[in-house]
Design an enzyme around this catalytic site. Structure first.
Site, PDB file in Angstrom:
ATOM      1  N   LYS A  71      -5.636 -11.969  -0.367  1.00  0.00           N
ATOM      2  CA  LYS A  71      -6.543 -10.813  -0.414  1.00  0.00           C
ATOM      3  C   LYS A  71      -8.000 -11.207  -0.639  1.00  0.00           C
ATOM      4  O   LYS A  71      -8.913 -10.475  -0.244  1.00  0.00           O
ATOM      5  CB  LYS A  71      -6.092  -9.826  -1.497  1.00  0.00           C
ATOM      6  CG  LYS A  71      -4.775  -9.138  -1.179  1.00  0.00           C
ATOM      7  CD  LYS A  71      -4.415  -8.088  -2.214  1.00  0.00           C
ATOM      8  CE  LYS A  71      -3.091  -7.414  -1.869  1.00  0.00           C
ATOM      9  NZ  LYS A  71      -2.790  -6.283  -2.751  1.00  0.00           N
ATOM     10  N   ASN A  92      -7.138  -5.676   1.536  1.00  0.00           N
ATOM     11  CA  ASN A  92      -5.714  -5.604   1.852  1.00  0.00           C
ATOM     12  C   ASN A  92      -5.452  -4.968   3.215  1.00  0.00           C
ATOM     13  O   ASN A  92      -4.313  -4.801   3.619  1.00  0.00           O
ATOM     14  CB  ASN A  92      -4.949  -4.834   0.761  1.00  0.00           C
ATOM     15  CG  ASN A  92      -5.146  -3.334   0.865  1.00  0.00           C
ATOM     16  OD1 ASN A  92      -6.247  -2.859   1.141  1.00  0.00           O
ATOM     17  ND2 ASN A  92      -4.085  -2.575   0.662  1.00  0.00           N
ATOM     18  N   ASP A 107      -5.773  -0.523  -1.637  1.00  0.00           N
ATOM     19  CA  ASP A 107      -5.038  -0.637  -2.903  1.00  0.00           C
ATOM     20  C   ASP A 107      -5.635   0.289  -3.956  1.00  0.00           C
ATOM     21  O   ASP A 107      -4.924   0.938  -4.720  1.00  0.00           O
ATOM     22  CB  ASP A 107      -5.088  -2.077  -3.437  1.00  0.00           C
ATOM     23  CG  ASP A 107      -4.072  -2.994  -2.776  1.00  0.00           C
ATOM     24  OD1 ASP A 107      -3.055  -2.494  -2.263  1.00  0.00           O
ATOM     25  OD2 ASP A 107      -4.297  -4.220  -2.785  1.00  0.00           O
ATOM     26  N   GLY A 130      -3.079 -10.215 -15.193  1.00  0.00           N
ATOM     27  CA  GLY A 130      -3.299 -10.966 -13.966  1.00  0.00           C
ATOM     28  C   GLY A 130      -4.721 -10.781 -13.463  1.00  0.00           C
ATOM     29  O   GLY A 130      -5.375  -9.774 -13.761  1.00  0.00           O
ATOM     30  N   GLY A 133      -6.162 -10.642  -6.467  1.00  0.00           N
ATOM     31  CA  GLY A 133      -6.799  -9.624  -5.645  1.00  0.00           C
ATOM     32  C   GLY A 133      -6.423  -8.206  -6.017  1.00  0.00           C
ATOM     33  O   GLY A 133      -7.286  -7.317  -6.043  1.00  0.00           O
ATOM     34  N   LEU A 209       2.816  -2.898 -10.587  1.00  0.00           N
ATOM     35  CA  LEU A 209       2.587  -2.886  -9.147  1.00  0.00           C
ATOM     36  C   LEU A 209       3.828  -3.295  -8.364  1.00  0.00           C
ATOM     37  O   LEU A 209       3.932  -3.036  -7.169  1.00  0.00           O
ATOM     38  CB  LEU A 209       1.408  -3.803  -8.785  1.00  0.00           C
ATOM     39  CG  LEU A 209       0.025  -3.147  -8.737  1.00  0.00           C
ATOM     40  CD1 LEU A 209      -0.313  -2.432 -10.031  1.00  0.00           C
ATOM     41  CD2 LEU A 209      -1.058  -4.160  -8.399  1.00  0.00           C
ATOM     42  N   TYR A 211       7.619  -3.078  -7.012  1.00  0.00           N
ATOM     43  CA  TYR A 211       8.492  -1.957  -6.646  1.00  0.00           C
ATOM     44  C   TYR A 211       9.936  -2.400  -6.415  1.00  0.00           C
ATOM     45  O   TYR A 211      10.826  -1.566  -6.241  1.00  0.00           O
ATOM     46  CB  TYR A 211       7.968  -1.285  -5.365  1.00  0.00           C
ATOM     47  CG  TYR A 211       7.921  -2.225  -4.181  1.00  0.00           C
ATOM     48  CD1 TYR A 211       8.995  -2.319  -3.304  1.00  0.00           C
ATOM     49  CD2 TYR A 211       6.833  -3.059  -3.970  1.00  0.00           C
ATOM     50  CE1 TYR A 211       8.977  -3.216  -2.249  1.00  0.00           C
ATOM     51  CE2 TYR A 211       6.809  -3.940  -2.917  1.00  0.00           C
ATOM     52  CZ  TYR A 211       7.877  -4.020  -2.058  1.00  0.00           C
ATOM     53  OH  TYR A 211       7.855  -4.919  -1.016  1.00  0.00           O
ATOM     54  N   GLY A 232       5.334   0.515  -8.579  1.00  0.00           N
ATOM     55  CA  GLY A 232       4.314   0.451  -7.544  1.00  0.00           C
ATOM     56  C   GLY A 232       4.687   1.034  -6.193  1.00  0.00           C
ATOM     57  O   GLY A 232       3.893   0.911  -5.243  1.00  0.00           O
TER      58      GLY A 232
END
Length: 250
Positions: A71, A92, A107, A130, A133, A209, A211, A232
């Site tokens: 990203k 993205n 995003d 974290g 990106g 984020l 899923y 996410g």
């Protein structure tokens, strides 16, 4: 790279180790539902961003989604950056145009729309786990919403916590915690960010984020303490639809 019948309008996902990806099945079904028989969606799984240049020589590419870890690295290949993407510093979504490659960030849109229904008045400070990106889009949204935020990483830096220094007071005052790391993704579903989960309460909102799985160990730990939790998937669906809108806007 997966073999897909080459169509007149080719879209795809740029990333590394993306065989699990949501995007290919999502868009393939979308094209089928819309009866877009001349559209295809492919996974462009490359080991290094240096391979992106040769990918660009392929015919009929119209748009790409971009995921971990490219990203930020993909920025140098773009001719134009949307205002939001430029401020975020990560892309993205890429649109192929006659003027060159245009980069966007959907995003942020997906995260904000997915997060907002869960926000309460006491959600004034957030931790972003974290620094990749995706975390930059999350930070952009918090800035827009007026929510004070700090990154958390393995190393201590200015205006950034190290996981090792997180304590009861920090967790208590930061009532929104967003996981932007891949920790807990299938198949390594037992992994989780190193937090003092014992200090979570019903005042907290945990957003992951990830899923797949639907409920990560990070979210399970939060739920056990009474926290609100959100994965996410909706964010991913929202950002995908926004990308589709961008690809189809003249």
């Amino acid at each position: 790279m997966e073999k897909t019948e080459k169509k007149e309008n080719r879209f795809g996902l740029l990333g590394r180790n993306i065989s699990y990806s949501f995007s290919q099945s999502y868009f393939s079904k979308k094209f089928e539902d819309l009866e877009l028989k001349d559209h295809s969606y492919e996974n462009f799984d490359i080991a290094s961003i240096s391979e992106f240049g040769s990918l660009l020589s392929q015919n009929n590419l119209k748009g790409l989604n971009v995921t971990i870890p490219y990203k930020e690295e993909v920025l140098t290949y773009l001719t134009y950056l949307d205002v939001k993407a430029k401020e975020i510093g990560a892309v993205n979504t890429i649109k192929f145009t006659e003027e060159g490659l245009k980069g966007y960030n959907t995003d942020a849109y997906g995260f904000q729309k997915s997060l907002e229904p869960f926000l309460k008045q006491h959600h004034t400070k957030a931790l972003i786990l974290g620094t990749g990106g995706a975390s930059k889009a999350v930070r952009f949204v918090f800035k827009q919403l007026g929510i004070e935020n700090s990154y958390v990483s393995r190393t201590k830096k200015e205006n950034q916590y190290a996981y090792s220094e997180l304590n009861k007071e920090i967790i208590k005052t930061h009532t929104v915690i967003v996981n932007c790391t891949p920790l807990g993704t299938h198949p390594n579903i037992q992994e989780k960010p190193t937090l003092p989960y014992q200090y979570l309460t019903e005042q907290h909102l945990l957003f992951d984020l990830i899923y797949n799985p639907e409920k990560t160990t990070f979210l399970t730990e939060g739920e056990a303490k009474g926290a609100q939790i959100k994965n996410g998937l909706e964010m991913l669906q929202l950002q995908a639809e926004k990308a589709w809108e961008i690809w189809n806007t003249p």
